[in-house]
Enzyme design. Structure first.
Site, PDB file in Angstrom:
ATOM      1  N   ASP A 491     -10.593 -16.658  -3.276  1.00  0.00           N
ATOM      2  CA  ASP A 491      -9.293 -16.191  -2.777  1.00  0.00           C
ATOM      3  C   ASP A 491      -9.433 -15.633  -1.357  1.00  0.00           C
ATOM      4  O   ASP A 491     -10.559 -15.353  -0.879  1.00  0.00           O
ATOM      5  CB  ASP A 491      -8.773 -15.110  -3.738  1.00  0.00           C
ATOM      6  CG  ASP A 491      -7.256 -15.028  -3.788  1.00  0.00           C
ATOM      7  OD1 ASP A 491      -6.592 -15.561  -2.880  1.00  0.00           O
ATOM      8  OD2 ASP A 491      -6.741 -14.399  -4.734  1.00  0.00           O
ATOM      9  N   ASP A 561       1.545 -18.777  -5.310  1.00  0.00           N
ATOM     10  CA  ASP A 561       1.623 -17.731  -6.333  1.00  0.00           C
ATOM     11  C   ASP A 561       2.931 -17.834  -7.099  1.00  0.00           C
ATOM     12  O   ASP A 561       3.120 -17.166  -8.115  1.00  0.00           O
ATOM     13  CB  ASP A 561       1.520 -16.343  -5.682  1.00  0.00           C
ATOM     14  CG  ASP A 561       0.070 -15.946  -5.463  1.00  0.00           C
ATOM     15  OD1 ASP A 561      -0.815 -16.643  -5.981  1.00  0.00           O
ATOM     16  OD2 ASP A 561      -0.170 -14.940  -4.769  1.00  0.00           O
TER      17      ASP A 561
END
Ligand code: DGJ
Length: 751
Positions: A491, A561
């Site tokens: 990430d 997301d």
């Protein structure tokens, strides 16, 4: 002795062998020119691959001039030496209007240069002329040199024999006795002749990535870029330019994708004579790369392709190319092997956020295994003092309160459930509240004496620094050595600020824009080398780092997301313009959705995600038996057709964009033996039935049996019909297929 045997062969045998060899050569040698050729008389270079020809030549002034990029030409089509455009007016110098392959900023160049430099004494004029070349197997390396100074640029070209996609990059070398500062360096410049064009490109924001923009190209410059240090959510380094208006299945399209995960820029410029130039590479904003004598700078690769089958044709070419040429390969397979379809994953993030514990994760893992999930991934929260996003990043040891016996009990449990184990990391970041930052405050990007701007309470480690690179590589290596981990979700949750590198002399500090990304690639490559079975996902708060550069190392990406299944339809539509569904992770999460508060059925959520590489991200411990059974059944159906869905040719039959009531996609595998159709309704209005779906890409003469994955066809629809029937007559959905947020899916198998 072998030699005497050969020499002593019977003449008849010799003749037969020779004949067979010639026949064999005729079969395997396609009747087409070599992939790369140079005609010394006309000074024209020619590259052929797939259905594409690309030609450029040395004009009498010595410039490298583009001649043609488009559909395949006959081997007999010869070009004369390139002729520079005449000076149309004293304001339109020939130097600026002639479509150069790689123009230096100098002479009278007003269009976007490919290269701009400043010499040690302040001179900034750079005029690049042909110097030499070397043909390679599928391409050519052409060396340009400034007309006076010892700056050399090698342009590397190669063409993929199957797709005709070109890979271009430049190496800039300083052979001057003094340093040269590179202020702008493109990977390539692409030229298109005057015409009416539409431009397609992708923009977005966090939770809103992958918006397709389609607009007419007008005179002047249109710029898409990232100044953020990474690829960014806001624009993606891909474009497609079409003659006329955008069309999914028809018309000529030229497309390109830049393989770079740092700051980048692509400019589209229609000049005063209506010709178009596309120039892309390092973002020149705040750029400055000093080349000392003997040093060189290599640009990223800019891929470019051509299709005469509209935007859909362009996507299909690019998807095939990514699968065969870009993505990391399955370990131990041959050069033409495709990467394996992604395991169906479970990810804990939306279920637990950072409240991960051994017991909680084991409960999720047990449920995930019962659903038929292949891989269990524990997301953020397992390390350091990570309770919220205020602390812990940088401290990559297991949190002993949450996992008193380390990760082993959880990993063993996951394995005993016949899944492999994946883990979340964010290696390039640090919270100021961490042991790492307290020990090494100098390791972050910063400008001395200036504030250090935080985002999500974190700072960016300066990966360009050798010590930081070594640290990141060593902790990841240790993590993978000490634990049986099959997968890392990598990430990256903020963009840069104050991008200083005060270890270096002031004139060198801007090298951070290049070295950071190069070191990222180095670490990824090295981890893959040391741990060849480990797979990687590129995530950056969703789809903030998706490009052909990272995809050489990342087996998959996290597109957004935003997991709302309705929003995902449009996002997935946009995503698939450049990128294959093979890498497009798509999770099924809880309803109502946390972002839009929209409620949708579990089947709708599953079908939306099943168009990509499927994952489950819901709190599955709460699922009822009925929900569990639905998901188990659909995961099993997905497994049966997954290679077709994620690696087949994609047809975007009905776009969900612009508030469309309906949408549909179809994929067809290479052998045309299987196809999968997904259909969605946003909200039925005025009783409208779903349009007849005319399928594409099937074998018209073959018979295909249709099997519902979920949904019904109109009573009376054939169960078996020819490819011609499904493509010409089309598929009729049941009239019952109405309502809000409805989905259906069908599989067609060749009989
Ligand atoms: C952002 C990612 O996109 C999410 O999926 C999740 O991993 C969080 N970071 C964790 O902090």
């Amino acid at each position: 002795m072998g030699g005497s045997n050969k020499a002593g062969k019977h003449p008849m045998l010799k003749a037969i062998t020779c004949g067979l060899l010639l026949l064999f050569a005729a079969i395997i040698t396609p009747a087409q020119p070599a992939a790369s050729a140079f005609d010394a008389a006309s000074k024209v270079f020619r590259l052929d691959g797939g259905n594409v020809s690309y030609l450029f030549g040395v004009n009498p002034r010595g410039e490298l001039q583009q001649l043609y990029w488009g559909g395949k030409l006959a081997a007999t089509d010869n070009f004369k030496q390139a002729v520079p455009l005449r000076e149309a007016a004293s304001f339109d110098s020939s130097y600026t209007t002639t479509p150069q392959e790689y123009a230096g900023w100098g002479a009278g160049l007003y269009v976007e240069p490919a290269l701009k430099v400043t010499f040690a004494e302040g001179n900034r004029d750079l005029v690049l002329h042909y110097d030499s070349h070397e043909l390679t197997q599928n391409g050519v390396n052409v060396v340009l040199k400034d007309i006076k100074r010892y700056v050399f640029v090698t342009l590397h070209y190669s063409i993929d024999p199957e797709s005709g996609i070109l890979a271009r990059l430049a190496t800039i070398e300083n052979r001057e006795p003094q340093p040269v500062r590179v202020e702008e360096a493109a990977a390539a410049a692409w030229s298109l002749p005057p015409a009416h064009y539409s431009l397609n490109y992708l923009t977005g924001r966090w939770a809103g990535e992958w918006t397709l923009n389609q607009e007419t190209l007008h005179p002047g410059e249109r710029v898409i870029e990232s100044r953020r240090g990474s690829t960014g959510h806001q624009a993606n380094p891909w474009f497609a330019i079409q003659t006329g208006d955008p069309d999914e299945e028809h018309g000529e399209v030229w497309f390109g994708a830049l393989a770079w995960s740092g700051s980048w820029r692509i400019t589209f410029e229609q000049d005063q004579l209506d010709a178009v130039r596309v120039v892309g590479g390092f973002n020149p904003f705040d750029f400055g790369y000093v080349l000392h004598p003997g040093q060189s700078l290599e640009t990223p690769i800019f891929y470019g392709g051509y299709s005469s089958h509209g935007l859909g044709g362009a996507s299909r070419l690019l998807h095939r190319f990514e699968i065969s040429q870009i993505l990391p390969r399955r370990v131990g397979t041959g050069p033409s092997a495709a990467p394996k379809p992604r395991p169906v994953i479970y990810n804990s993030w939306e279920a637990t956020e950072m409240n991960v514990t051994e017991a909680g994760q084991i409960a999720l893992a047990e449920k995930a295994a019962a659903l038929g999930v292949d891989r269990f991934v524990m997301d953020d929260g397992w390390f350091g003092q990570r309770k919220t996003d205020h602390a812990g990043l940088g401290d990559w040891y297991v949190n002993s309160e949450k996992f008193p016996h380390g990760l082993k009990p959880l990993i063993d449990k996951v394995h005993s459930l016949h899944m492999d184990f994946g883990l979340w990391v964010e290696p390039e970041m640090v919270n100021p509240d961490s042991d790492l930052y307290r020990k090494h405050p100098e390791w972050v990007l910063n400008m001395p004496g200036r504030p250090r701007s935080e985002a999500r309470n974190q700072l960016v480690l300066n990966l360009a620094r050798p010590d930081v690179r070594a640290y990141v590589l060593s902790f990841l290596d240790k993590l993978l050595t000490e634990n049986d981990i099959a997968f890392l979700k990598w990430d990256y949750n903020r963009n840069w600020s104050e991008p200083g590198w005060d270890q270096l002399p002031p004139t060198e500090q801007k090298k951070v824009y290049v070295e950071f990304t190069r070191n990222l690639y180095f670490i990824l490559a090295e981890l893959k080398r040391r741990h060849p079975k480990v797979e990687l996902e590129s995530c950056s708060g969703g789809g903030g780092r998706v490009d052909l550069g990272i995809l050489k190392y990342a087996d998959e990406v996290w597109p957004s997301d935003n997991t709302d299944p309705f929003d995902r339809l449009t996002q997935q539509d946009g995503f698939t313009y450049p990128y294959t569904a093979q890498v497009m992770m798509a999770w099924v999460t809880d309803s109502p959705h946390w972002l839009n508060k929209r409620s949708t059925s579990l089947t709708y959520r599953m079908l939306s995600s099943m168009q990509g590489s499927l994952g489950i991200g819901a709190n599955i411990t709460k699922w009822t038996d009925e929900e569990t059974a639905t998901v188990k059944r659909l995961i099993a159906s997905y497994h049966e057709a997954q290679p077709t869905i994620v690696q087949g040719d994609l047809y975007r039959l009905i776009s969900p964009r612009n508030g469309s009531e309906f949408s549909a996609t179809q994929t067809v595998n290479r052998g045309k033996s299987q196809s999968v159709v997904f259909a969605f309704i946003h909200s039925t209005q005025e009783g409208r039935t779903f349009p007849k779906l005319k399928l594409k890409g099937l074998d018209p003469a073959a018979q295909y049996a249709v099997t519902p994955i979920d949904g019904k066809l109109q009573p009376g629809s054939p169960e078996v019909a020819s490819g011609a029937y499904w493509m010409n007559h089309g598929m009729d959905m049941s009239e019952e297929f109405r309502g809000d947020f409805q989905g259906a899916a069908f599989r067609l198998d060749k009989k």
